[in-house]
Design an enzyme around this catalytic site. Structure first.
Site, short mmCIF file in Angstrom:
data_model
loop_
_atom_site.label_atom_id
_atom_site.label_comp_id
_atom_site.label_asym_id
_atom_site.label_seq_id
_atom_site.Cartn_x
_atom_site.Cartn_y
_atom_site.Cartn_z
N HIS A 109 0.83 -1.21 0.00
CA HIS A 109 0.00 0.00 0.00
C HIS A 109 0.86 1.27 0.00
CE1 HIS A 109 -3.85 -2.12 0.86
NE2 HIS A 109 -3.05 -2.99 1.46
N ASN A 159 -10.27 -2.92 2.49
CA ASN A 159 -9.96 -2.92 1.06
C ASN A 159 -11.23 -2.68 0.25
OD1 ASN A 159 -7.20 -3.41 1.21
ND2 ASN A 159 -7.40 -5.63 1.02
N HIS A 213 -3.90 0.96 11.90
CA HIS A 213 -3.69 -0.29 12.63
C HIS A 213 -5.05 -0.91 12.97
CE1 HIS A 213 -2.40 -3.32 15.26
NE2 HIS A 213 -1.60 -2.66 16.06
N TYR A 215 0.99 -4.19 12.30
CA TYR A 215 0.90 -2.76 11.97
C TYR A 215 1.72 -1.86 12.89
CZ TYR A 215 -2.42 -3.96 8.34
OH TYR A 215 -2.99 -4.48 7.21
FE1 HDE Z 1 -2.34 -4.84 5.52
N1 HDE Z 1 -0.55 -4.02 5.94
N2 HDE Z 1 -1.63 -6.67 6.04
N3 HDE Z 1 -4.08 -5.78 4.92
N4 HDE Z 1 -3.06 -3.10 4.88
C1 HDE Z 1 -0.24 -2.72 5.78
O1 HDE Z 1 0.87 -1.41 7.39
C2 HDE Z 1 -0.49 -6.88 6.73
C3 HDE Z 1 -4.38 -7.09 5.02
C4 HDE Z 1 -4.32 -2.83 4.47
O2 HDE Z 1 -3.30 3.45 3.98
C5 HDE Z 1 1.08 -2.35 6.39
O3 HDE Z 1 1.10 0.79 7.77
C6 HDE Z 1 -0.37 -8.26 7.11
C7 HDE Z 1 -5.77 -7.30 4.77
C8 HDE Z 1 -4.44 -1.44 4.10
O4 HDE Z 1 -1.65 3.26 5.40
C9 HDE Z 1 1.56 -3.69 6.99
C10 HDE Z 1 -1.48 -8.88 6.61
C11 HDE Z 1 -6.30 -6.07 4.53
C12 HDE Z 1 -3.18 -0.90 4.32
C13 HDE Z 1 0.44 -4.62 6.63
C14 HDE Z 1 -2.27 -7.88 5.94
C15 HDE Z 1 -5.23 -5.11 4.61
C16 HDE Z 1 -2.34 -1.96 4.82
C17 HDE Z 1 2.04 -1.68 5.46
C18 HDE Z 1 -1.86 -10.35 6.70
C19 HDE Z 1 -7.75 -5.72 4.18
C20 HDE Z 1 -2.73 0.52 4.04
C21 HDE Z 1 2.07 -0.24 5.89
C22 HDE Z 1 -1.86 -10.88 8.01
C23 HDE Z 1 -8.65 -5.90 5.29
C24 HDE Z 1 -3.07 1.43 5.16
C25 HDE Z 1 1.30 -0.19 7.09
C26 HDE Z 1 -2.64 2.83 4.83
C27 HDE Z 1 -1.01 -1.78 5.20
C28 HDE Z 1 0.45 -5.89 7.02
C29 HDE Z 1 -3.47 -8.17 5.27
C30 HDE Z 1 -5.44 -3.72 4.38
C31 HDE Z 1 2.92 -4.18 6.54
C32 HDE Z 1 0.78 -8.87 7.88
C33 HDE Z 1 -6.52 -8.64 4.82
C34 HDE Z 1 -5.66 -0.73 3.55
O5 HDE Z 1 1.65 -3.60 8.38
#
Ligand code: HDE
Length: 713
Positions: free
Chosen positions: A72, A145, A336, A359
């Protein structure tokens, strides 16, 4: 409860700076006398190390970048508010959901997942839809999402998924694209991703605008009421402007013509006062219905069909203010899923559980300090008092000698809050189980809802999925990967697999060749958890289709029309169309062979917005050729031919009045135009309001998808 009116509350926060009418200073406040020349020994001599002003400026510059988000990375955000329309105190004690009319300030950030920070907005990708609510009980983040499910069921596969989709590590190619071997290699071995693949290959992955996307919380969460009772909940954002996409060929071209297309669209809409708006809806599943469905509520690869549990609207979000500074706000905002308030809680969805760890960890590496909550955009409007201290870039000046609890020297402060005083306490779920590395049998259906999704699509949408898969798999070089994917697709729909196979010049394999099964431990390899298909109790669901989507009501609000002009154009025709469009909240832009002005048939001058070289049909929703003189020049202009051909191919409405129809007739696609094409709006009554009205009515349905039958069959 006190109403925090929009951003006013947040505007009171310190750290805003505006240099208007101020002296230029160093970071220490020293007024600078010369910002153009470094300190040198003589005007042609070497620079002196003594130059603390130069060193400060360059050192700051050298450190301007922070690590981009691992996923993202590319996004855009805006401020706004959330307003309760239908309070739900019986379901949750969350303060910000208690009273109709109660407003909470929010910041929303939309993003793509795979591309780097400078990548194109129009990649085929999932879009992030993250909202931070600055509630009086602390920040609540709904980090979702634009697709209601996910690729994988367990957090441990997330790094693998992201490694597979990111540019390949040896040459860092391709950027912001899933169409390459490593992504499809992984997917072809992960049958649990098939439902998500259907969505990712659909037009959901190429939205027309961030303002025209649905948003989903994805996981099942819990709502907890005053009595401590829990209900399961799924969150939905429903866009006021409907759910719409561009077509893939258009997306590819937009990426070249304006890779900031979505960013600019969001920014300009807000600047123009066309504030994007969504309704927030919830699906509520009573605690006792946890095991009622053919899918597991904890499985993030499953949705709850709206036919089984309808969506109840509880509020609306309006985005009404662009950030003042992209880096300070959009880049530094830290979301988060673990930022919750009393009344909202988690389930044991194993993907959500993993996210609850990730997060904070990622903010530490991205923002560089455990004090990231002190950055203005992340600050809570609820007061923060605790015994956390120090660390890089600490902003708070904690007074007193006590930084521990319990204490007597500080009078025991800060106090713990009782539940009745708003103290958070986790849902009192009973957990009594063996410690295992296993996946529940109830997660083993990988195809049932993939079929439901496919069956819910219109023929147009199905053909877009076929074409997307032909494109993506066509870019895969390893034949075995393509074959495994055809096998998996045949589990979703035989005809789908066969149509994709034609594009690949292959045949669908008879046997499903998918050796990896993650449901079992190595001791139990290929045990009793073969991927299976559980028939969905709902056969087709309109809310899963973009074209049939119940959020879509015809509108042209905030759409853009290209008005193709040349010197000699009819002033009445242009001005009438512009006026009529404006009345409906849309905008007509004048496109001509040159910038400056075009002279009109009545010797007037109309300012030109774009020349052919600075814009393109793919950046507009519809196209209009007013009548006038010099039409033959337009008909022979290569740029006009490209403009019109793209508009036709991308199923856009094309209007022409009077002799301007001659330009259309001269186009290479003229012989293909069907008499029934509702998107070709012609009039022999040049410049009339009826014509403009007909044009706008046709536009209000977004695209003329039926035209594709002509184009691709
Ligand atoms: Fe994320 N995800 N994600 N994700 N995600 C990040 O956090 C992660 C997942 C989502 O505009 C990171 O601050 C793991 C699902 C959005 O700043 C990180 C897993 C969904 C955004 C991270 C998932 C999301 C992130 C990268 C699986 C939909 C952007 C930067 C366990 C419900 C938020 C950050 C923004 C961002 C990890 C799965 C949505 C790396 C480990 C499922 C919208 O922490």
């Amino acid at each position: 409860m006190k109403n925090y009116q929009d951003e006013k509350q947040r505007d009171l926060l310190p750290n805003k700076s505006d240099g208007t009418n101020k002296f230029l200073t160093t970071d220490q406040g020293l007024r600078i006398n010369d910002d153009n020349n470094s300190l040198k020994a003589g005007e042609r001599g070497p620079s002196l190390l003594e130059d603390f002003i130069l060193r400060e400026k360059i050192t700051h510059f050298d450190h301007e970048r922070i690590p981009e988000r691992i996923v993202h990375a590319r996004g855009s955000g805006a401020h706004g508010f959330f307003e309760v329309t239908n309070p739900i105190p019986e379901l949750t004690k969350a303060g910000f959901l208690q009273e109709a009319g109660l407003k909470t300030p929010v910041f929303a950030r939309f993003s793509t997942v795979a591309g780097f920070r400078g990548s194109t907005d129009l990649a085929r990708d999932v879009r992030g839809f993250a909202v931070k609510f600055y509630t009086q009980e602390g920040n609540y983040d709904l980090v979702g999402n634009n697709i209601p499910i996910f690729f994988i069921q367990d957090a441990s596969k997330f790094p693998d998924l992201i490694h597979a989709v990111k540019p390949e590590p040896h040459n860092e190619i391709p950027q912001a694209a899933s169409a390459h071997d490593t992504f499809w290699d992984f997917i072809s071995l992960m049958p649990e991703s098939m439902h998500m693949i259907m969505w990712a290959m659909s037009d959901r992955a190429i939205p027309r605008s961030y303002r025209m996307m649905e948003g989903f919380g994805v996981h099942t969460f819990r709502l907890i009421n005053e009595a401590g009772e829990s209900s399961f909940v799924k969150f939905h954002w429903k866009p006021k402007l409907g759910t719409h996409a561009v077509v893939w060929d258009e997306a590819l071209k937009i990426s070249g013509k304006n890779s900031d297309f979505h960013r600019q669209d969001l920014w300009e809409a807000i600047e123009a006062g066309n504030f994007p708006e969504w309704e927030l809806g919830i699906q509520i599943i009573p605690q006792e219905d946890e095991h009622k469905y053919e899918f597991d509520l904890l499985d993030p690869t499953k949705l709850v069909p709206e036919e089984l549990v309808p969506v109840t609207i509880i509020g609306r979000m309006v985005l009404n203010k662009n950030p003042d500074n992209f880096f300070a706000e959009t880049e530094q905002i830290a979301f988060h899923p673990g930022h919750v308030v009393p009344g909202i809680d988690f389930t044991n969805d194993p993907l959500l559980q993993g996210r609850l760890f990730s997060y904070t960890d990622t903010q530490l590496s991205r923002l560089g300090s455990p004090n990231f909550h002190e950055i203005p955009i992340n600050r809570s409007v609820a007061p923060v008092h605790n015994n956390q201290r120090d660390g890089h870039m600490r902003q708070e000046i904690n007074t007193g000698r006590v930084s521990y609890h319990p204490n007597s020297l500080g009078g025991g402060c800060p106090f713990q809050a009782k539940i009745t005083e708003g103290g958070f306490s986790s849902f009192n779920e009973r957990v009594d189980a063996h410690k295992v590395r296993e996946r529940s049998e109830s997660f083993a259906d990988h195809f049932g809802q993939a079929k439901l999704f496919f069956n819910s699509q219109t023929p147009t949408e199905k053909s877009h999925i076929v074409r997307a898969l032909r494109f993506e798999l066509g870019k895969v070089e390893t034949t075995a990967i393509r074959m495994r994917m055809l096998g998996l697709l045949s589990q979703v729909d035989k005809e789908l697999a066969e149509k994709v196979a034609i594009g690949l010049g292959a045949t669908v394999p008879a046997v499903l060749e998918c050796p990896i099964n993650h449901g079992v431990s190595p001791e139990n390899e290929m045990g009793d958890q073969e991927p299976k298909t559980v028939k969905s109790s709902v056969e087709s669901s309109d809310s899963l289709s973009m074209i049939k989507n119940p959020t879509n009501t015809p509108t042209i609000a905030s759409r853009k029309v290209a008005i193709i002009c040349n010197d000699g154009v009819s002033e009445t025709a242009v001005m009438n169309m512009k006026k009529m469009l404006l009345k409906e909240g849309a905008k007509g832009c004048i496109i001509a062979p040159h910038l400056g002005t075009v002279t009109t048939d009545t010797d007037g001058a109309i300012p030109v917005d774009f020349s052919f070289i600075t814009t393109s049909s793919v950046l507009f929703d519809a196209l209009y050729i007013p009548h006038g003189e010099n039409l033959n020049v337009l008909a022979e202009n290569d740029d006009v031919i490209e403009f019109l051909t793209d508009a036709y191919k991308h199923c856009k409405v094309i209007g022409a009045d009077g002799e301007a129809t001659s330009v259309l007739n001269a186009m290479p696609f003229a012989s293909k135009i069907s008499n029934d094409d509702a998107g070709i709006v012609l009039s022999s009554d040049p410049g009339s309001e009826t014509f403009a009205q007909d044009f706008m009515t046709a536009m209000a349905n977004h695209r003329i998808w039926e035209r594709e039958e002509n184009l691709y069959n």
